[in-house]
Scaffold this motif. Structure first.
Motif: not given
Length: 257
Positions: A71-97
């Motif tokens: 399990g890797y925790v990077p120093q910072r999270l770099t995201l495209e600022p115009t991309l709408p992304l909720s916490v739920q969606r971000f977590m689901l992108l991990s492939g877990h339910n």
């Protein structure tokens, strides 16, 4: 003897003929928390990338346990600022339910943010989100690059406490980079001082007395660490507030090994 999760044997990494990591040897077992400290440009992030398998050693041997889950925790999270992304969606992108994702968020104290935008999180909330995303994998090894980046001082102490608790619950190994020397001394089992090569390594309470540590960080830092180690014996709640004194004699309510 427990099999090492990761073992580096005289590992060097060179860029353009210059050694960024020079003959580093280390072994990390289940239950270990190893913190890598050192000045800027010391090769800390390169070492972490080598442990992750992202960077191949120029020389030396890297061995990993079979079927190792990282399990890797990077120093910072770099995201495209115009991309709408909720916490739920971000977590689901991990492939877990959703249940697994919600459970991991709950363990890091941010399940209430499930519907929030990732872009609007505070520094501490974002780091807890990244930790939850690493946690949902049920890792054998947690690799953390400056896990308290952008977190205030009280939040840092609480975050390091949480990392120790997760180590105990998962019986995993932890290797992390940190600049927060005072808090690291309370949160880790072993310190490795890196400046391309390993200058010194050992238990937190001993490392500040090492001549190589003093040469790298200076007498003032070493002396302040010794004072901190003996006097920082209070505890913090989930939000980082001091909630009372402990009687352990160690830093931040932790037992030292």
């Amino acid at each position: 003897m427990t099999e090492a999760l990761v073992k580096l044997d005289s590992v060097s990494v060179e860029f353009d003929g210059r050694a960024v990591v020079d003959r580093v040897t280390l072994s990390l077992q289940r239950g270990d928390i190893i913190t890598v400290i050192g000045p800027n440009g010391a090769g800390k992030t390169t070492l972490i990338k080598t442990v992750l398998g992202i960077q191949r050693p120029t020389r030396g041997q890297l061995a990993m346990a079979a079927d190792l889950v990282i399990g890797y925790v990077p120093q910072r999270l770099t995201l495209e600022p115009t991309l709408p992304l909720s916490v739920q969606r971000f977590m689901l992108l991990s492939g877990h339910n959703l249940a697994e994702c919600t459970s991991a968020l709950g363990r890091t104290g941010v399940s209430h943010l499930l519907g929030a935008s990732v872009h609007h999180l505070s520094g501490g909330e974002r780091q807890r989100l990244l930790l939850a995303r690493a946690l949902v994998r049920k890792p054998d090894l947690l690799v953390l690059d400056e896990p308290a980046q952008g977190v205030d001082i009280n939040g840092q102490a609480t975050l390091y406490e949480l990392i120790r608790e997760l180590r105990d619950e998962l019986h995993c190994g932890v290797i992390m980079i940190s600049h927060d020397l005072h808090l690291v001394m309370a949160a880790t089992d072993k310190v490795i001082c890196l400046n391309q090569h390993v200058c010194c390594s050992g238990f937190p309470e001993d490392i500040s007395k090492d001549p190589a540590f003093i040469e790298t960080f200076g007498h003032q830092v070493a002396e302040s660490l010794a004072v901190y180690h003996h006097n920082h014996n209070h505890r913090h709640n989930l939000h980082g507030d001091v909630v009372g004194a402990g009687d352990t004699g160690g830093g931040c309510g932790h037992d030292h090994h």
